[in-house]
Design a protein around this motif. Structure first.
Motif, PDB file in Angstrom:
ATOM      1  N   TYR A  57       0.918  -1.179   0.118  1.00 34.86           N
ATOM      2  CA  TYR A  57      -0.238  -0.089   0.013  1.00 34.86           C
ATOM      3  C   TYR A  57       0.786   1.234  -0.021  1.00 34.86           C
ATOM      4  N   ALA A  58       1.894   1.282   0.884  1.00 37.35           N
ATOM      5  CA  ALA A  58       2.985   2.416   0.763  1.00 37.35           C
ATOM      6  C   ALA A  58       3.491   2.656  -0.392  1.00 37.35           C
ATOM      7  N   GLY A  59       4.011   1.327  -1.026  1.00 30.91           N
ATOM      8  CA  GLY A  59       4.591   1.744  -2.246  1.00 30.91           C
ATOM      9  C   GLY A  59       3.643   2.228  -3.354  1.00 30.91           C
ATOM     10  N   GLY A  60       2.604   1.792  -3.436  1.00 28.17           N
ATOM     11  CA  GLY A  60       1.411   2.657  -4.402  1.00 28.17           C
ATOM     12  C   GLY A  60       1.322   3.879  -4.021  1.00 28.17           C
ATOM     13  N   GLU A  61       1.325   4.427  -2.873  1.00 25.11           N
ATOM     14  CA  GLU A  61       0.803   5.707  -2.592  1.00 25.11           C
ATOM     15  C   GLU A  61       2.108   6.695  -3.159  1.00 25.11           C
ATOM     16  N   HIS A  62       3.393   6.104  -2.919  1.00 22.71           N
ATOM     17  CA  HIS A  62       4.525   6.953  -3.049  1.00 22.71           C
ATOM     18  C   HIS A  62       4.573   6.760  -4.849  1.00 22.71           C
ATOM     19  N   LEU A  63       3.956   5.538  -5.727  1.00 25.00           N
ATOM     20  CA  LEU A  63       3.962   5.745  -6.978  1.00 25.00           C
ATOM     21  C   LEU A  63       2.908   6.788  -7.405  1.00 25.00           C
ATOM     22  N   ALA A  64       1.921   6.924  -6.773  1.00 21.88           N
ATOM     23  CA  ALA A  64       1.076   7.952  -6.973  1.00 21.88           C
ATOM     24  C   ALA A  64       1.046   9.392  -6.749  1.00 21.88           C
ATOM     25  N   ASP A  65       1.977   9.558  -5.644  1.00 24.91           N
ATOM     26  CA  ASP A  65       2.939  10.741  -5.677  1.00 24.91           C
ATOM     27  C   ASP A  65       3.896  11.165  -6.579  1.00 24.91           C
ATOM     28  N   ALA A  66       4.670   9.998  -6.954  1.00 22.35           N
ATOM     29  CA  ALA A  66       5.580  10.217  -7.873  1.00 22.35           C
ATOM     30  C   ALA A  66       5.034  10.621  -9.208  1.00 22.35           C
ATOM     31  N   VAL A  67       3.931   9.815  -9.639  1.00 23.56           N
ATOM     32  CA  VAL A  67       3.490  10.283 -11.133  1.00 23.56           C
ATOM     33  C   VAL A  67       2.814  11.815 -10.848  1.00 23.56           C
ATOM     34  N   GLU A  68       2.352  12.146  -9.749  1.00 25.67           N
ATOM     35  CA  GLU A  68       1.638  13.579  -9.650  1.00 25.67           C
ATOM     36  C   GLU A  68       2.460  14.569  -9.909  1.00 25.67           C
ATOM     37  N   HIS A  69       3.812  14.491  -9.177  1.00 26.44           N
ATOM     38  CA  HIS A  69       4.947  15.300  -9.118  1.00 26.44           C
ATOM     39  C   HIS A  69       5.752  15.352 -10.596  1.00 26.44           C
ATOM     40  N   ALA A  70       5.598  14.003 -11.243  1.00 29.87           N
ATOM     41  CA  ALA A  70       6.477  14.049 -12.437  1.00 29.87           C
ATOM     42  C   ALA A  70       5.434  14.597 -13.585  1.00 29.87           C
ATOM     43  N   LYS A  71       4.081  14.580 -13.512  1.00 30.06           N
ATOM     44  CA  LYS A  71       3.209  15.229 -14.383  1.00 30.06           C
ATOM     45  C   LYS A  71       3.497  16.780 -14.072  1.00 30.06           C
ATOM     46  N   VAL A  75      10.648  22.699 -12.794  1.00 28.94           N
ATOM     47  CA  VAL A  75      10.888  21.039 -13.385  1.00 28.94           C
ATOM     48  C   VAL A  75      11.799  20.535 -12.413  1.00 28.94           C
ATOM     49  N   THR A  76      12.793  21.159 -11.761  1.00 29.43           N
ATOM     50  CA  THR A  76      13.693  20.850 -10.632  1.00 29.43           C
ATOM     51  C   THR A  76      13.043  20.319  -9.524  1.00 29.43           C
ATOM     52  N   ALA A  77      12.252  21.260  -9.150  1.00 29.16           N
ATOM     53  CA  ALA A  77      11.435  20.951  -7.781  1.00 29.16           C
ATOM     54  C   ALA A  77      10.659  19.764  -8.006  1.00 29.16           C
ATOM     55  N   HIS A  78       9.616  19.590  -9.064  1.00 24.91           N
ATOM     56  CA  HIS A  78       8.758  18.648  -9.033  1.00 24.91           C
ATOM     57  C   HIS A  78       9.650  17.235  -9.363  1.00 24.91           C
ATOM     58  N   ALA A  79      10.575  17.290 -10.275  1.00 24.37           N
ATOM     59  CA  ALA A  79      11.402  16.219 -10.502  1.00 24.37           C
ATOM     60  C   ALA A  79      12.039  15.694  -9.308  1.00 24.37           C
ATOM     61  N   THR A  80      12.329  16.415  -8.722  1.00 22.29           N
ATOM     62  CA  THR A  80      13.219  16.091  -7.341  1.00 22.29           C
ATOM     63  C   THR A  80      12.350  15.331  -6.348  1.00 22.29           C
ATOM     64  N   GLU A  81      11.112  15.921  -6.074  1.00 29.48           N
ATOM     65  CA  GLU A  81       9.979  15.260  -5.334  1.00 29.48           C
ATOM     66  C   GLU A  81       9.589  13.915  -5.916  1.00 29.48           C
ATOM     67  N   ALA A  82       9.519  13.998  -7.152  1.00 26.55           N
ATOM     68  CA  ALA A  82       8.861  12.554  -7.928  1.00 26.55           C
ATOM     69  C   ALA A  82      10.041  11.772  -7.645  1.00 26.55           C
ATOM     70  N   MET A  83      11.155  11.950  -7.642  1.00 30.05           N
ATOM     71  CA  MET A  83      12.235  11.211  -7.674  1.00 30.05           C
ATOM     72  C   MET A  83      12.328  10.272  -6.350  1.00 30.05           C
ATOM     73  N   THR A  84      12.178  11.504  -5.302  1.00 28.28           N
ATOM     74  CA  THR A  84      12.143  10.687  -3.917  1.00 28.28           C
ATOM     75  C   THR A  84      10.912   9.685  -3.610  1.00 28.28           C
ATOM     76  N   HIS A  85       9.699  10.027  -4.256  1.00 28.82           N
ATOM     77  CA  HIS A  85       8.731   9.032  -4.157  1.00 28.82           C
ATOM     78  C   HIS A  85       8.888   7.866  -4.780  1.00 28.82           C
ATOM     79  N   ALA A  86       9.378   8.068  -6.094  1.00 24.57           N
ATOM     80  CA  ALA A  86       9.674   6.617  -6.886  1.00 24.57           C
ATOM     81  C   ALA A  86      10.610   5.832  -6.383  1.00 24.57           C
ATOM     82  N   LYS A  87      11.920   6.338  -5.727  1.00 19.84           N
ATOM     83  CA  LYS A  87      12.685   5.417  -4.934  1.00 19.84           C
ATOM     84  C   LYS A  87      12.229   4.774  -3.835  1.00 19.84           C
ATOM     85  N   ALA A  88      11.230   5.590  -3.188  1.00 15.04           N
ATOM     86  CA  ALA A  88      10.609   4.843  -2.091  1.00 15.04           C
ATOM     87  C   ALA A  88       9.628   3.741  -2.288  1.00 15.04           C
ATOM     88  N   ALA A  89       9.231   4.031  -3.562  1.00 15.83           N
ATOM     89  CA  ALA A  89       8.056   2.850  -3.995  1.00 15.83           C
ATOM     90  C   ALA A  89       8.539   1.466  -4.142  1.00 15.83           C
TER      91      ALA A  89
END
Length: 101
Positions: free
Chosen positions: A18-32, A43-57
């Protein structure tokens, strides 16, 4: 006792999925948001946040491809190449959405 241990393990596994799925959803949101950003700083701000969530997923192939695309977005953004950064962020969205499935 074995049933209790199995139950606890199942709950922990369910929570991590579940936590991984939440991180993926947040990563997609920030990547978009990075893909639609107005400038390299956004781009830098959102891509950095997306990367944090993607790695945690987790470390499935799609999530890792998304991380690679986000790193490319960051590299382009730092060089001031906003359009290329946004394109890389859009590629990350594709990979991260695939990881959600």
């Amino acid at each position: 006792m074995k049933k209790l241990i199995g139950l606890i393990a199942g709950v922990l596994l369910s929570f991590s999925v579940y936590a991984g799925g939440e991180h993926l959803a947040d990563a997609v949101e920030h990547a978009k948001a990075a893909a639609g950003a107005a400038n390299s700083e956004e781009v830098t701000a959102h891509a950095t946040e997306a990367m944090t969530h993607a790695k945690a997923a987790g470390h499935n192939a799609h999530a890792m491809a998304g991380v690679k695309s986000l790193q490319n977005a960051l590299d382009h953004a730092k060089a001031g190449h906003t359009d290329a950064a946004k394109k890389s962020a859009a590629e990350a969205v594709t990979h991260l959405e695939a990881a959600e499935k």
